[in-house]
Design a protein around this motif. Sequence first.
Motif, short mmCIF file in Angstrom:
data_model
loop_
_atom_site.label_atom_id
_atom_site.label_comp_id
_atom_site.label_asym_id
_atom_site.label_seq_id
_atom_site.Cartn_x
_atom_site.Cartn_y
_atom_site.Cartn_z
N LEU A 16 -9.27 -3.01 3.89
CA LEU A 16 -9.88 -3.26 2.58
C LEU A 16 -9.08 -2.53 1.50
O LEU A 16 -8.79 -1.34 1.62
N TYR A 17 -8.69 -3.28 0.45
CA TYR A 17 -7.78 -2.75 -0.56
C TYR A 17 -8.26 -3.04 -1.98
O TYR A 17 -9.00 -3.99 -2.21
N GLN A 18 -7.79 -2.21 -2.89
CA GLN A 18 -7.98 -2.43 -4.31
C GLN A 18 -6.62 -2.20 -4.99
O GLN A 18 -5.71 -1.64 -4.39
N SER A 19 -6.50 -2.61 -6.21
CA SER A 19 -5.27 -2.37 -6.97
C SER A 19 -5.21 -0.91 -7.37
O SER A 19 -6.24 -0.30 -7.67
N ALA A 20 -4.02 -0.37 -7.38
CA ALA A 20 -3.85 1.02 -7.82
C ALA A 20 -4.22 1.17 -9.29
O ALA A 20 -4.54 2.26 -9.75
N GLU A 21 -4.21 0.07 -10.02
CA GLU A 21 -4.54 0.09 -11.44
C GLU A 21 -6.05 0.10 -11.70
O GLU A 21 -6.48 0.33 -12.82
N ASN A 22 -6.85 -0.15 -10.68
CA ASN A 22 -8.31 -0.25 -10.84
C ASN A 22 -9.03 0.95 -10.25
O ASN A 22 -9.73 0.85 -9.26
N ALA A 23 -8.87 2.08 -10.85
CA ALA A 23 -9.54 3.28 -10.35
C ALA A 23 -11.00 3.34 -10.77
O ALA A 23 -11.73 4.22 -10.34
N ALA A 46 0.84 -1.20 0.00
CA ALA A 46 0.00 0.00 0.00
C ALA A 46 0.87 1.26 0.00
O ALA A 46 0.60 2.21 -0.74
N ASN A 47 1.92 1.25 0.80
CA ASN A 47 2.81 2.42 0.87
C ASN A 47 3.57 2.64 -0.43
O ASN A 47 3.92 3.77 -0.76
N SER A 48 3.84 1.57 -1.17
CA SER A 48 4.59 1.70 -2.42
C SER A 48 3.68 1.99 -3.62
O SER A 48 4.17 2.18 -4.73
N GLY A 49 2.37 2.00 -3.41
CA GLY A 49 1.45 2.36 -4.48
C GLY A 49 0.92 1.19 -5.30
O GLY A 49 0.21 1.39 -6.27
N VAL A 50 1.24 -0.04 -4.91
CA VAL A 50 0.71 -1.21 -5.61
C VAL A 50 -0.76 -1.41 -5.24
O VAL A 50 -1.60 -1.70 -6.08
N LEU A 51 -1.07 -1.21 -3.94
CA LEU A 51 -2.43 -1.32 -3.44
C LEU A 51 -2.92 0.05 -2.99
O LEU A 51 -2.13 0.89 -2.58
N VAL A 52 -4.23 0.24 -3.05
CA VAL A 52 -4.85 1.45 -2.52
C VAL A 52 -5.76 1.02 -1.38
O VAL A 52 -6.60 0.13 -1.54
#
Length: 90
Positions: A57-64, A45-51
Amino acid sequence: MYEESGDDMTKAEIAKKVLSEKNRIADTGDFLAAGLSRSDVSRLANSGVLVRIRHGLYQSAENADISEAEYLARLIPEGILCVGSALFSY
């Protein structure tokens, strides 16, 4: 766990596979079951792979493009839209 299956997947690849299997939204428990640690999830999450959507609860940074309905379905699986909430959603 993916690491025991003989695949040399990176932690980011494991996280993306979990998200793929969980319809783009996953909780910490899903990542833990796949062999990642809480620290791994936090680092991703801190590196921007997960949001982080909300606590755990998380989503991919690629799935906006995840809709509010998808969030609600994951947060409240037995939830029902009724007059007020349906009006707000549409």
